[in-house]
Motif scaffolding. Structure first.
Motif: not given
Length: 160
Positions: A129-138
């Motif tokens: 990631f080039t910036t902090p990245r909010p993600v959803a993981i399943i």
């Protein structure tokens, strides 16, 4: 008027025993099903990796069980290369999943529908990631797949 055969006590006793047996078997099946569901959700899955010094018991990376047997988390990964795995019950020996050789690059965090395959022990899963990245993981441990994408908005957010 209908003629009923005379009441046969043997027949009546046999019917009662069959109904009782069916009732007990139904109760046992329901109890087994509930036990399986409880065992399924007694598992605790976490994400561990370079972002938390491979901390196996980091509760901030604990996935929430879903009713269909999958697990879910929303988190923010830091900038840079992220290496991680999924670990069960905070112990490598209990089970863990890493990247399968069948995976393509993990480069599309905007598509939560794309499955990535897992294997035990597997390679480290790598994200960049080039910036902090909010993600959803399943995570679906039964199918040995995981998916990730943009977080799901559950509350309105005011942006100033």
């Amino acid at each position: 008027m209908l003629n009923h055969p005379p009441l046969n006590h043997k027949h009546s006793l046999l019917t009662t025993l069959l109904l009782l047996t069916a009732s007990l078997l139904t109760t046992a099946c329901i109890a087994q099903n509930n036990s399986t569901n409880n065992q399924l959700h007694q598992e605790t899955w976490r994400i561990t990796g370079t972002f938390n010094n491979w901390n196996l018991r980091d509760d901030s990376m604990k996935l929430t069980p879903l009713s269909d047997g999958r697990y879910f988390i929303q988190t923010t990964f830091p900038t840079g290369q992220i290496l991680f795995k999924f670990v069960k019950n905070g112990d490598w020996a209990q089970g863990h999943f890493g990247s399968s050789a069948n995976n393509s690059q993990h480069t599309n965090p905007d598509n939560l529908n794309h499955p990535y395959y897992l294997t035990t022990p597997g390679d480290n899963i790598t994200l960049n990631f080039t910036t902090p990245r909010p993600v959803a993981i399943i995570l679906d441990p039964a199918k040995r797949i995981w998916q990730f994408g943009k977080p799901i908005v559950t509350k309105p957010v005011i942006v100033a």
